[in-house]
Write an enzyme that holds these catalytic residues in place. Sequence first.
Site, PDB file in Angstrom:
ATOM      1  NE  ARG A   1      -4.047  -2.080   1.772  1.00 38.70           N
ATOM      2  CZ  ARG A   1      -4.025  -3.209   2.478  1.00 38.70           C
ATOM      3  NH1 ARG A   1      -3.139  -3.334   3.444  1.00 38.70           N
ATOM      4  NH2 ARG A   1      -4.861  -4.174   2.233  1.00 38.70           N
TER       5      ARG A   1
ATOM      6  CE  LYS B   1      -0.019  13.145 -16.105  1.00 41.79           C
ATOM      7  NZ  LYS B   1      -0.252  13.553 -17.506  1.00 41.79           N
TER       8      LYS B   1
ATOM      9  CD  GLU C   1       7.526  15.412 -24.136  1.00 45.54           C
ATOM     10  OE1 GLU C   1       6.919  16.410 -23.702  1.00 45.54           O
ATOM     11  OE2 GLU C   1       6.941  14.386 -24.531  1.00 45.54           O
TER      12      GLU C   1
ATOM     13  CE  LYS D   1       5.666  17.062 -15.518  1.00 44.36           C
ATOM     14  NZ  LYS D   1       5.883  15.772 -16.113  1.00 44.36           N
TER      15      LYS D   1
ATOM     16  CD  GLU E   1      -3.173  15.570 -17.441  1.00 45.66           C
ATOM     17  OE1 GLU E   1      -2.178  15.817 -18.098  1.00 45.66           O
ATOM     18  OE2 GLU E   1      -3.740  14.478 -17.435  1.00 45.66           O
TER      19      GLU E   1
ATOM     20  NE  ARG F   1       1.086  16.537 -14.551  1.00 48.55           N
ATOM     21  CZ  ARG F   1       1.652  15.737 -13.654  1.00 48.55           C
ATOM     22  NH1 ARG F   1       1.303  15.798 -12.383  1.00 48.55           N
ATOM     23  NH2 ARG F   1       2.573  14.874 -14.016  1.00 48.55           N
TER      24      ARG F   1
ATOM     25  CG  ASN G   1      -1.403  16.207 -21.994  1.00 48.60           C
ATOM     26  OD1 ASN G   1      -0.533  15.360 -21.856  1.00 48.60           O
ATOM     27  ND2 ASN G   1      -2.325  16.431 -21.063  1.00 48.60           N
TER      28      ASN G   1
ATOM     29  CG  HIS H   1       1.930  14.998 -25.511  1.00 48.48           C
ATOM     30  ND1 HIS H   1       2.676  16.128 -25.750  1.00 48.48           N
ATOM     31  CD2 HIS H   1       2.717  14.193 -24.751  1.00 48.48           C
ATOM     32  CE1 HIS H   1       3.855  16.015 -25.148  1.00 48.48           C
ATOM     33  NE2 HIS H   1       3.904  14.848 -24.538  1.00 48.48           N
TER      34      HIS H   1
ATOM     35  CG  HIS I   1      -0.579  10.072 -27.254  1.00 48.32           C
ATOM     36  ND1 HIS I   1      -1.217  10.609 -26.153  1.00 48.32           N
ATOM     37  CD2 HIS I   1       0.714   9.890 -26.882  1.00 48.32           C
ATOM     38  CE1 HIS I   1      -0.341  10.744 -25.176  1.00 48.32           C
ATOM     39  NE2 HIS I   1       0.835  10.321 -25.587  1.00 48.32           N
TER      40      HIS I   1
ATOM     41  CG  HIS J   1       6.255  10.070 -26.345  1.00 47.88           C
ATOM     42  ND1 HIS J   1       4.880  10.049 -26.289  1.00 47.88           N
ATOM     43  CD2 HIS J   1       6.643  11.153 -25.618  1.00 47.88           C
ATOM     44  CE1 HIS J   1       4.450  11.071 -25.575  1.00 47.88           C
ATOM     45  NE2 HIS J   1       5.498  11.751 -25.146  1.00 47.88           N
TER      46      HIS J   1
HETATM   47  N1  GLY Z   1       4.082  14.313 -19.195  1.00 48.45           N
HETATM   48  C1  GLY Z   1       2.968  15.107 -18.895  1.00 48.45           C
HETATM   49  C2  GLY Z   1       2.692  15.258 -17.446  1.00 48.45           C
HETATM   50  O1  GLY Z   1       3.503  14.870 -16.638  1.00 48.45           O
HETATM   51  O2  GLY Z   1       1.656  15.774 -17.077  1.00 48.45           O
END
Ligand code: GLY
Length: 357
Positions: free
Chosen positions: A121, A143, A185, A227, A237, A241, A245, A248, A252, A264
């Site tokens: 956990r 993430k 990026e 970031k 997000e 946030r 994207n 993206h 994608h 990517h």
């Molecule tokens: N790579 C996008 C984010 O971390 O939100």
Amino acid sequence: MKQLQVGLEDRAYPILIKEGLLAEIGKELKLRQIAKRYIIIADDNVAERFGGHVVESLRNADIPVDLLTFGHGEANKNMATVEKLARELARLGVDRQDGLIALGGGVSGDITGFLAAIYMRGIPFVQVPTTLLAQVDSSVGGKTGVDIPEGKNLVGCFYQPKAVFVDSTVLTELPHAELLNGLAEVVKYGVIYDADFFHFLAANQKSILALEPAVVEAVVAHCCTIKAQVVEADEREADLRRILNYGHTLGHAVEAASNFEIAHGMAVSIGMVAVNTIAVGKGLFAEEKARRVKELLQGFGLPVQVPADLDRQQMKEFLKTDKKSVAGKPFFILPLQIGKVVITDEVDEALIDAALA
Ligand code: GLY
């Protein structure tokens, strides 16, 4: 050493950036007292290249350490790998006083972060990113997750690391294609957030491609600063946030339609140029600015055109099923100026067709 902070109250953590930091991780972990012993998780390639180095650094600091590996590649970012690693942790008697070290690129970071979040956990973990993409993006922000056959990153959670250790010198060992992956990026941050940074990238293109240490360190630190600011403002997000994207959603679709043969970062580069076409078509972004973004990407050697052999109809289907689409409607991050974007799902199909042309 550059030290930044991701300010998330009780989950705040430092990002340390220094040439040769890999050899000092043991010392840094000893100072920070995050866990009693560590299990390094890396793919087979990264384990061979850097694993011994990090193990030695922890042993030199008298920290007990083990190294676990999984097969390299996105195809192994799945539940089977997580289960295999969890069972290995259990067999090693890993408990809540122990921690994980995610060593490697985005795949290792995502798997290890997810494993740390769910094993017993939740146990602590730190990120040691060894690709440019992981250093400027995926290692910061919490993430984590794995892919399932129905889609990339569909199973996962937000789980912040306790620290991020960035050694920019490891980038000299990367294949050039891997460097390009990260550079897309890097350009993204300039377009979405910081015009001065965009101009800095344009002015220092040669030094960046030559991996001049001071310039690379400045670039990585600047991306991590942006970031961190975005994640601090919107960890889960819900809103801001989403600007990360940029490029993206279409990227994608390009990635998926190519059966993941287009990496990517390359797909994101194509995606950024394609959404700029949408922004110009909607009268939001000046054509001249779109040209400058395209030239910067091309200058780095990144692709800017949707390959002719990719099935446009299939790409449009992928847009509808993208996990960030709502009720089959994809949203797009469209630039208004270099350094400023807007989030919208109001894009006519004709504009999408023009962007994919
Ligand atoms: N790579 C996008 C984010 O971390 O939100």
